[in-house]
Design an enzyme around this catalytic site. Structure first.
Site, PDB file in Angstrom:
ATOM      1  CG  ASP A  66     -22.658 110.373 -15.487  1.00  0.00           C
ATOM      2  OD1 ASP A  66     -21.843 110.739 -16.354  1.00  0.00           O
ATOM      3  OD2 ASP A  66     -23.357 109.365 -15.603  1.00  0.00           O
ATOM      4  CG  ASP A  75     -18.303 111.851 -20.430  1.00  0.00           C
ATOM      5  OD1 ASP A  75     -19.196 112.147 -19.617  1.00  0.00           O
ATOM      6  OD2 ASP A  75     -17.592 110.838 -20.312  1.00  0.00           O
TER       7      ASP A  75
END
Length: 381
Positions: free
Chosen positions: A89, A281
């Site tokens: 992440d 992201d």
């Protein structure tokens, strides 16, 4: 192993639907079903990011932005190493893994980490206020959560070991996290793996995501940016003091088929409250553009659909541009030739998703405050 400054090592990012992934769905899925499921997860992730970003600076607590992700890596905790799988992440910092004794844990593919079997494990952090027991509690936007003891131990990725890494030993974990044993934060904060390994990796990591449906894993290097090869084009990494963990870049323009798209000035600026901006992201599938820009892109794109193979979109950063060929813009959703634009509208902030990142080396350099881009041929990696 003995470490030297600026150590470089390679690992593999495994998409959750890759044949080797413990997160893979048990039901047989077509490529379009895999894509649409990823889009739904990405939409939920964007909503969680929105909760965090739009609530930043307020005094009440807000959920952490991550949760179930799209990519994971195999790693080990402790001495001797105990195997685990973790969601990767780039939008959060904490590293954590499910630990024994487990007061409340979800079912995962691999066994839970047992700190009593590790000779290098140490509970607590080296601060006077919590030198023997320091608790953490992370709540994610989908109501999953993890809590336990902040601890120190070695982390091994392939054959490379990083010692004295602070991580969360999760004794109470709610949710599924798609069967992964924990999460590895790669954000810019002090608890992320990249920040903690900075003395030996110069706080640099890079990856090249292969397209969905390709039976390959995606290479990731931690350390020297030279691993991504030459001809990397860099743009400055922008600072958002309200949301410092995210990777923001300055988008200054968008063109479709060589013609600039018009949208209001300041569309991608970061305001004083920390809202706005453009985030990289890897855990979000689609690219989400501020509504004003997205509407303008769609208006320019619609007349060109009959000539789809010749249509390119370019994202222009503060320095270089990122040309996106059709395979980074459209995704086939059935066997009849239907395709979908792999972008959507967003309010409050924008995201460069993983469909648009595929077939590109993406280099994150925290020390030099820059992000690099380079188009790559997946057959060569």
């Amino acid at each position: 192993m003995e470490w030297f400054l600026f150590q470089l090592f390679r690992t593999e990012l495994i998409h959750r639907e890759h044949p080797s992934s413990p997160m893979r769905s048990t039901a047989q899925q077509t490529s379009s079903e895999i894509f649409l499921a990823a889009v739904k997860r990405g939409a939920k992730r964007r909503a969680r990011l929105s909760q965090k970003i739009l609530a930043a600076g307020k005094i009440f607590s807000t959920p952490i932005a991550s949760g179930n992700g799209e990519y994971l890596i195999d790693l080990s905790f402790g001495s001797p190493p105990q195997k685990a799988s973790a969601i990767v992440d780039t939008g959060s910092d904490l590293i954590w893994v499910q630990c024994l004794p487990c007061q409340s844990c979800y079912t995962a593919i691999r066994a839970k980490f047992d700190p009593t079997k590790s000779s290098s494990y140490a509970a607590g952090l080296p601060y006077q206020s919590c030198n023997t027991s320091c608790q953490y509690n992370y709540m994610y936007g989908d109501d999953s959560s993890t809590s336990g003891a902040l601890s120190f131990d070695s982390i091994t990725i392939r054959t490379s070991t990083i010692t004295n890494v602070a991580f969360g030993c999760g004794h109470r974990n709610l949710g599924t996290f798609a069967g992964a044993g924990g999460l590895m934060g790669l954000g810019q904060g002090p608890l992320s793996l990249i920040s903690q390994a900075g003395a030996i990796t110069s706080k640099i990591f890079s990856y090249c995501l292969v397209p969905l449906g390709i039976n390959k894993t995606s290479p990731m290097y931690i350390g020297d940016s030279a691993a991504a090869g030459s001809d990397i084009a860099y743009t400055p990494l922008l600072n958002n003091i309200v949301n410092p963990s995210f990777y923001y870049v300055g988008l200054t323009g968008i063109s479709v088929a060589g013609k600039a798209v018009n949208y209001p000035a300041g569309t991608f600026s970061i305001d004083t409250s920390g809202q706005g901006g453009f985030i990289l992201d890897s855990g979000t599938t689609l690219t989400y553009l501020n509504t004003a820009a997205f509407t303008a892109v769609v208006a320019r794109e619609a007349p060109r659909r009959p000539t789809l193979p010749w249509c390119f979109i370019s994202l222009v950063w503060i320095s270089p541009s990122l040309p996106l060929p059709p395979e980074n813009i459209f995704v086939a959703v059935d066997t009849l030739g239907s395709d979908c634009l792999a972008m959507a509208a967003s309010t409050g902030f924008s995201i460069l998703g993983n469909i648009q990142q595929q077939n590109h080396w993406i280099v994150h350099g925290i020390v030099n405050k820059q992000v690099g881009f380079k188009t790559e041929n997946i057959e060569t990696i």
